[in-house]
Design an enzyme around this catalytic site. Structure first.
Site, PDB file in Angstrom:
ATOM      1  N   HIS A   1       0.937  -1.117   0.089  1.00 14.81           N
ATOM      2  CA  HIS A   1       0.032  -0.020   0.091  1.00 14.81           C
ATOM      3  C   HIS A   1       0.819   1.439   0.131  1.00 14.81           C
ATOM      4  O   HIS A   1       1.967   1.260   0.240  1.00 14.81           O
ATOM      5  CB  HIS A   1      -0.914   0.151   1.335  1.00 14.81           C
ATOM      6  CG  HIS A   1      -0.321   0.100   2.633  1.00 14.81           C
ATOM      7  ND1 HIS A   1      -0.025  -1.114   3.309  1.00 14.81           N
ATOM      8  CD2 HIS A   1      -0.209   1.139   3.137  1.00 14.81           C
ATOM      9  CE1 HIS A   1       0.504  -0.731   4.526  1.00 14.81           C
ATOM     10  NE2 HIS A   1       0.604   0.510   4.547  1.00 14.81           N
TER      11      HIS A   1
ATOM     12  N   GLU B   1       7.692   0.951   5.063  1.00 11.48           N
ATOM     13  CA  GLU B   1       7.148   0.056   6.002  1.00 11.48           C
ATOM     14  C   GLU B   1       7.524  -1.457   5.437  1.00 11.48           C
ATOM     15  O   GLU B   1       7.166  -1.536   4.163  1.00 11.48           O
ATOM     16  CB  GLU B   1       5.604   0.290   6.138  1.00 11.48           C
ATOM     17  CG  GLU B   1       5.065  -0.820   7.133  1.00 11.48           C
ATOM     18  CD  GLU B   1       3.567  -0.613   7.269  1.00 11.48           C
ATOM     19  OE1 GLU B   1       2.834   0.398   6.410  1.00 11.48           O
ATOM     20  OE2 GLU B   1       3.134  -1.234   8.134  1.00 11.48           O
TER      21      GLU B   1
ATOM     22  N   HIS C   1       3.999   7.208   3.817  1.00  7.58           N
ATOM     23  CA  HIS C   1       4.993   6.056   3.502  1.00  7.58           C
ATOM     24  C   HIS C   1       4.479   5.021   2.559  1.00  7.58           C
ATOM     25  O   HIS C   1       3.147   4.939   2.017  1.00  7.58           O
ATOM     26  CB  HIS C   1       5.074   5.179   4.915  1.00  7.58           C
ATOM     27  CG  HIS C   1       3.935   4.399   5.721  1.00  7.58           C
ATOM     28  ND1 HIS C   1       3.140   5.070   6.326  1.00  7.58           N
ATOM     29  CD2 HIS C   1       3.336   3.078   5.132  1.00  7.58           C
ATOM     30  CE1 HIS C   1       2.075   4.095   6.500  1.00  7.58           C
ATOM     31  NE2 HIS C   1       2.036   2.852   5.929  1.00  7.58           N
TER      32      HIS C   1
HETATM   33 CO    CO Z   1       1.183   1.215   6.543  1.00  9.18          CO
END
Ligand code: CO
Length: 134
Positions: free
Chosen positions: A7, A130, A79
C-alpha cells in the site's frame, strides 16, 4: 528480497473527504473510515487493481501522524509498504547494508495484524518505508 507494493499511505486531515476524490472523481471502490485506536489513526482503504491506497487521518491526542500532518496540513505521502517473506531476515539484511530500522528494531504488529518494521527515511531517499511480512 521485497515483494509487491502492499500500500501507499497518505496522511490527510479528513479521510472521508479525501476518499471522495477517489470514489466520485476516479471511480474507485473505497471503504468507510475505520478507527484503529491502537495505531492512532482512522483509515480509509482505496482499492486499486494492483495495490491499495490508505488514507490515514489522526485519531486521538497522541496520533503518530499528528506532527507529520502539522508539517503538511493539506496532506502528503506518508509511507510506502512493501511485502517481504521473512521480516526478521529482511531487517537483518537491511541493517547489514547500513539501513536503520526505527524504534527497537523488533517487528511490531501493524494495522493489518501482520508483523511490520519501519525504515529510517534518511536511509531511504527521504521516504518512510514499511515492510510487512506477507
Ligand atoms: Co502502512
Amino acid at each position: 528480497m521485497i515483494g509487491r507494493l502492499n500500500h501507499v499511505a497518505i496522511a490527510v486531515p479528513d479521510a472521508a473527504a479525501a476518499s471522495m476524490l477517489y470514489r466520485d472523481a476516479l471511480g474507485v471502490t473505497v471503504s468507510a473510515p475505520i478507527a484503529l485506536p491502537e495505531h492512532g489513526v482512522h483509515v480509509v482503504f482505496v482499492e486499486l487493481p494492483n495495490t491499495r491506497i490508505e488514507l490515514i487521518e489522526p485519531l486521538g491526542e497522541n496520533s503518530p501522524i499528528a506532527k507529520f500532518l502539522g508539517q503538511h496540513p493539506q496532506g502528503a505521502l506518508h509511507h510506502l509498504c512493501f511485502e517481504v517473506g521473512d521480516i526478521a531476515a529482511a531487517r537483518d539484511q537491511l541493517q547489514r547494508a547500513g539501513t536503520r530500522v526505527l524504534g527497537e528494531g523488533e517487528p511490531k504488529i501493524g494495522a493489518h495484524g501482520k508483523p511490520v518494521v519501519f525504515l529510517n527515511p534518511k536511509d531511504c531517499a527521504g521516504i518512510l518505508i514499511e515492510l510487512e511480512q506477507a
